[in-house]
Scaffold this motif. Structure first.
Motif, PDB file in Angstrom:
ATOM      1  N   ASP A  83      -3.478   1.877  -9.975  1.00  0.00           N
ATOM      2  CA  ASP A  83      -4.064   1.104 -11.070  1.00  0.00           C
ATOM      3  C   ASP A  83      -5.314   0.316 -10.660  1.00  0.00           C
ATOM      4  O   ASP A  83      -5.885  -0.408 -11.465  1.00  0.00           O
ATOM      5  CB  ASP A  83      -3.025   0.171 -11.687  1.00  0.00           C
ATOM      6  N   GLU A  84      -5.770   0.463  -9.409  1.00  0.00           N
ATOM      7  CA  GLU A  84      -6.992  -0.222  -8.982  1.00  0.00           C
ATOM      8  C   GLU A  84      -8.185   0.435  -9.676  1.00  0.00           C
ATOM      9  O   GLU A  84      -8.356   1.655  -9.626  1.00  0.00           O
ATOM     10  CB  GLU A  84      -7.159  -0.137  -7.458  1.00  0.00           C
ATOM     11  N   ALA A  85      -9.012  -0.356 -10.326  1.00  0.00           N
ATOM     12  CA  ALA A  85     -10.200   0.166 -11.009  1.00  0.00           C
ATOM     13  C   ALA A  85     -11.191   0.699  -9.973  1.00  0.00           C
ATOM     14  O   ALA A  85     -11.297   0.169  -8.860  1.00  0.00           O
ATOM     15  CB  ALA A  85     -10.850  -0.927 -11.839  1.00  0.00           C
ATOM     16  N   TRP A 110      -7.950   9.652  -5.103  1.00  0.00           N
ATOM     17  CA  TRP A 110      -8.974   9.116  -6.003  1.00  0.00           C
ATOM     18  C   TRP A 110      -9.787   8.135  -5.181  1.00  0.00           C
ATOM     19  O   TRP A 110      -9.258   7.160  -4.649  1.00  0.00           O
ATOM     20  CB  TRP A 110      -8.366   8.399  -7.195  1.00  0.00           C
ATOM     21  N   SER A 111     -11.070   8.401  -5.087  1.00  0.00           N
ATOM     22  CA  SER A 111     -11.901   7.576  -4.210  1.00  0.00           C
ATOM     23  C   SER A 111     -13.243   7.266  -4.860  1.00  0.00           C
ATOM     24  O   SER A 111     -13.550   7.732  -5.953  1.00  0.00           O
ATOM     25  CB  SER A 111     -12.114   8.286  -2.873  1.00  0.00           C
ATOM     26  N   VAL A 112     -14.021   6.454  -4.134  1.00  0.00           N
ATOM     27  CA  VAL A 112     -15.386   6.127  -4.557  1.00  0.00           C
ATOM     28  C   VAL A 112     -16.358   6.557  -3.467  1.00  0.00           C
ATOM     29  O   VAL A 112     -16.002   6.635  -2.290  1.00  0.00           O
ATOM     30  CB  VAL A 112     -15.568   4.615  -4.837  1.00  0.00           C
ATOM     31  N   LEU A 113     -17.572   6.821  -3.891  1.00  0.00           N
ATOM     32  CA  LEU A 113     -18.710   7.017  -3.003  1.00  0.00           C
ATOM     33  C   LEU A 113     -19.751   6.030  -3.504  1.00  0.00           C
ATOM     34  O   LEU A 113     -20.076   6.035  -4.697  1.00  0.00           O
ATOM     35  CB  LEU A 113     -19.250   8.444  -3.091  1.00  0.00           C
ATOM     36  N   ALA A 140       0.851  -1.199   0.000  1.00  0.00           N
ATOM     37  CA  ALA A 140       0.000   0.000   0.000  1.00  0.00           C
ATOM     38  C   ALA A 140       0.886   1.248   0.000  1.00  0.00           C
ATOM     39  O   ALA A 140       1.962   1.252   0.583  1.00  0.00           O
ATOM     40  CB  ALA A 140      -0.898   0.001   1.229  1.00  0.00           C
ATOM     41  N   PRO A 141       0.429   2.310  -0.677  1.00  0.00           N
ATOM     42  CA  PRO A 141       1.215   3.550  -0.672  1.00  0.00           C
ATOM     43  C   PRO A 141       1.298   4.144   0.732  1.00  0.00           C
ATOM     44  O   PRO A 141       0.464   3.871   1.586  1.00  0.00           O
ATOM     45  CB  PRO A 141       0.454   4.466  -1.631  1.00  0.00           C
ATOM     46  N   ALA A 201     -14.869   0.136  -5.244  1.00  0.00           N
ATOM     47  CA  ALA A 201     -16.234   0.158  -4.703  1.00  0.00           C
ATOM     48  C   ALA A 201     -16.588  -1.183  -4.058  1.00  0.00           C
ATOM     49  O   ALA A 201     -17.106  -1.216  -2.928  1.00  0.00           O
ATOM     50  CB  ALA A 201     -17.231   0.502  -5.808  1.00  0.00           C
ATOM     51  N   VAL A 202     -16.307  -2.282  -4.731  1.00  0.00           N
ATOM     52  CA  VAL A 202     -16.619  -3.609  -4.199  1.00  0.00           C
ATOM     53  C   VAL A 202     -15.856  -3.846  -2.893  1.00  0.00           C
ATOM     54  O   VAL A 202     -16.423  -4.315  -1.897  1.00  0.00           O
ATOM     55  CB  VAL A 202     -16.288  -4.701  -5.245  1.00  0.00           C
TER      56      VAL A 202
END
Length: 158
Positions: free
Chosen positions: A48-50, A12-15, A5-6, A55-56
């Protein structure tokens, strides 16, 4: 072997707005900020994580729900928010990072259900009609995302 992990959170995130066909919305209360109710959120683990994979993963980590389970429909809403990171959380990011790009998803589940919270991240949960969920969110971008639900969530339920 997975990449380490960085050292800092990536901007860059998800909601993920978790909802039912009746547009009841799951909100979870932050453990580090009582009274701050939100949908599932989380940053990419690696550049590079989609977004869909993020989200999943975040739904599973924060609620114990499997976004790919039968009867669950994960929808990429094709929307993004760019917002200023709250000053109290900037230390988590690399020096000089002040803004985050958040990609929006909806996750339709068949009915409200209790979820398994991560106690280090969240302290409580509730299911509310979408209008009440909008009012309870501390984040204006989260409230706005829930406001899209009748149009986007309703069109993409299967």
């Amino acid at each position: 072997m997975p990449e380490p992990a960085p050292a800092h959170k990536l901007p860059w995130s998800v909601l993920v707005v978790i909802h039912t066909p009746a547009l009841e919305v799951l909100l979870i209360e932050r453990a580090d900020a009582p009274g701050f109710w939100q949908s599932v959120t989380g940053s990419r683990d690696h550049p590079d994580e989609a977004f869909e994979a993020t989200a999943v993963r975040e739904v599973a980590e924060e609620t114990g729900l499997d976004a790919r389970a039968p009867g669950h429909v994960l929808s990429d809403w094709g929307l993004e928010n760019v917002y200023e990171i709250y000053p109290q959380w900037r230390h988590r990011y690399a020096p000089g990072v002040t803004h985050n790009t958040e990609h929006l998803f909806g996750l339709c589940v068949p009915a409200p259900r209790p979820v398994r919270l991560s106690p280090r991240e969240h302290r409580d949960q509730c299911w509310l009609p979408w209008q009440q969920a909008m009012e309870r969110c501390f984040s204006s971008s989260n409230a706005e995302a829930i406001g899209w639900l009748p149009r986007l969530g309703g069109l993409r339920r299967q």
